[in-house]
Scaffold this active site. Structure first.
Site, PDB file in Angstrom:
ATOM      1  N   SER A 263      59.156  -6.759  42.845  1.00  0.00           N
ATOM      2  CA  SER A 263      60.530  -6.942  43.304  1.00  0.00           C
ATOM      3  C   SER A 263      60.703  -6.342  44.689  1.00  0.00           C
ATOM      4  CB  SER A 263      61.486  -6.255  42.338  1.00  0.00           C
ATOM      5  OG  SER A 263      61.403  -4.855  42.539  1.00  0.00           O
ATOM      6  N   LYS A 264      61.859  -6.632  45.287  1.00  0.00           N
ATOM      7  CA  LYS A 264      62.048  -6.102  46.640  1.00  0.00           C
ATOM      8  C   LYS A 264      62.150  -4.580  46.627  1.00  0.00           C
ATOM      9  CE  LYS A 264      67.046  -6.701  47.267  1.00  0.00           C
ATOM     10  NZ  LYS A 264      68.068  -7.464  47.977  1.00  0.00           N
ATOM     11  N   ARG A 265      62.573  -4.015  45.505  1.00  0.00           N
ATOM     12  CA  ARG A 265      62.648  -2.543  45.388  1.00  0.00           C
ATOM     13  C   ARG A 265      61.250  -1.923  45.378  1.00  0.00           C
ATOM     14  NH1 ARG A 265      67.314  -1.443  47.081  1.00  0.00           N
ATOM     15  NH2 ARG A 265      68.708  -3.106  46.440  1.00  0.00           N
TER      16      ARG A 265
END
Ligand code: GLU
Length: 505
Positions: A263-265
């Protein structure tokens, strides 16, 4: 392949392009090129609520940086345009109406309060995550439950009027996915998806298949997250009596460790980019491969192997070679684990293979970004010397900082281990060797080493010390190359400075 291959990359401009999206674009591109087909960029911007300013420009810039140039796109145009769905808005309603006429879709008039009530009522009855479907539609206000007159009046008033697909009862929908072979869904598990919204905009599902049909898309290659929508899509093709494209769903890109998709996190968490270009949103900056100093060709090479293998152990491939080798049936089913060290390895490999000439402007820019300006002769020698030590482009500065700034500190431990004031006289002698000799690294090496040999001095003492004098530590390229590039004056000054500093360590 007899038909002319036409594939599309169809991102929604809801944010920056995730690295998984770049891989989807790459696979579409390679497949098109392999079959002499057409690679299309279609912007799916029908969901105005999720529209993010700048996202479409970001996508175009990323594809451009990676040289995944579409043959048809909003910017280039083409015979099947417009390529932005919001500009095709007027075309969709008639298809939704056609499905209503054929009995495969219906009008629904429910307010959001009514929809919420339905879900709570269902939950109370023990039906969790209730959907608008074959079971609940009879409880709602729609053209299947209201009289023709009532429906007509509500349609004329145009309040909350939407069109939903009517899922047939207990039918098995089977389609072929090139990666997953036969995939089946029972229509009883599928909801009555909205296809046309109250503002006249189609939803993703309708727009996507209408455009794939009108744009004569032959193969749909997209992320696995769309697999569950494909049953709805296939049914719509069948309702319209259209030929459906061939589907390929790409495996997920997984986190470097543990479960779940990247994910972007994760980028922020693990300290690596998950976006091709840097992206700024709501005070937050997401790192980009470009800004971190990756070569776009290396990034593509890294990505091509995340979910596909050429069937042999080839790893480093030019784009032409990828085109030659690419085939959809070698796409793997299981998720592909993202490994940033592998991305770095590809980058390093590419940089090592690059021509010095190509690296000159890149290195020059990296140095300029760090307030260092050098002349072309120095730059060429510097890049030649440093090339094999570079993993990411910013290393052109960080790996060679000592070339531009004399060390402010020295590796005290290593220096103390070897240095005593008795050595000073010999370092003075080395200074005159540097001054008198010709300034080529090879000559310097010979002259200094001969001096050490003739005086029975230890290489393992003097050479590391000389390196610490030049670089501050024991790292860096060949010592005499460093001295040659720094020049007589600078090198001698560094020796003088270090002889003073070493006594204080
Ligand atoms: N607009 C969808 C997306 O954002 C396209 C999915 C597809 O390729 O059908 O990925």
């Amino acid at each position: 392949m007899s038909e002319k291959v036409r594939v599309r990359f169809a991102p929604s401009p809801t944010g920056p392009l995730h690295i998984g999206g770049v891989r989807t674009a790459l696979y579409n591109y390679l497949f098109a090129k392999k079959h002499g087909g057409t690679f299309i960029l279609r912007v799916e911007d029908t969901d105005q609520n999720r529209y993010v300013e700048g996202a479409e420009a970001y996508i175009a810039e990323a594809l451009d940086w990676l040289r995944l140039t579409p043959d048809e796109s909003p910017a280039q145009g083409g015979d099947y345009g417009p390529y932005r769905q919001s500009e095709r808005k007027s075309q969709y309603a008639k298809y939704a109406h056609e499905l209503v006429e054929k009995g495969h879709a219906y009008y629904a008039f429910d307010t959001s309060e009514e929809l919420t009530k339905m879900r709570t009522d269902q939950e109370a009855l023990g039906h969790h995550s209730a959907k608008y479907d074959r079971r609940t539609r009879s409880l709602m206000r729609n053209s299947l439950t209201l009289s023709a007159e009532e429906s007509k009046a509500l349609i004329e008033k145009n309040e909350n009027v939407i069109i939903r697909l009517k899922m047939p009862e207990n039918e098995v929908v089977t389609f072929t996915d090139i990666v997953r072979e036969d995939v089946s869904f029972n229509t009883d598990e599928l909801d009555d998806k909205v296809i046309l919204k109250n503002d006249g905009m189609p939803t993703y599902h309708l727009a996507n298949i209408v455009d794939d049909h009108l744009m004569e898309i032959t193969h749909v290659i997209r992320g696995e997250e769309w697999l569950s929508s494909t049953a709805h899509h296939v049914l719509m093709y069948r309702f319209f009596g259209w030929q459906e494209p061939k589907f390929t769903h790409l495996p997920l890109i997984l986190k470097p460790s543990g479960k779940g998709k990247l994910s972007k996190r994760d980028g922020a968490k693990f300290g690596f980019p998950v976006f091709p270009l840097e992206w700024q949103q709501e005070e937050e900056t997401y790192a980009g491969f470009r800004e971190q100093g990756y070569d776009p060709k290396a990034l593509l090479n890294f990505l091509v192997l995340l979910g596909w293998n050429p069937g042999n152990d080839e790893e480093v491939m030019t784009k032409d070679r990828m085109v030659e080798m690419f085939s959809l049936d070698k796409i793997v089913k299981s998720g592909a684990r993202f490994d940033i060290d592998k991305a770095k390895w590809f980058n390093q490999t590419y940089i090592h293979k690059q021509n010095v000439e190509e690296l000159l402007p890149i290195a020059k820019k990296v140095l300029a970004d760090n307030d260092v300006s050098v002349d072309d002769t120095f730059l060429t020698k510097y890049v030649t010397l440093m090339q094999e030590r570079i993993t990411l482009y910013p290393d052109f500065y960080t790996e060679g900082t000592f070339f531009f700034h004399a060390p402010a500190e020295y590796d005290a431990k290593q220096a103390k281990k070897r240095y005593t004031a008795e050595l000073d006289a010999h370092f003075e002698a080395i200074k005159s060797i540097i001054t008198d000799g010709n300034n080529e690294a090879a000559t310097l090496t010979d002259n200094v080493k001969s001096y050490l040999n003739e005086n029975e001095l230890k290489m393992g003492v003097y050479l590391p010390l000389l390196r610490i004098m030049m670089c501050g530590s024991l790292t860096g390229p060949d010592l005499f190359e460093i001295i040659a590039l720094l020049g007589i004056e600078e090198s001698n000054q560094r020796i003088d400075k270090a002889l003073v500093a070493f006594k204080e360590l």
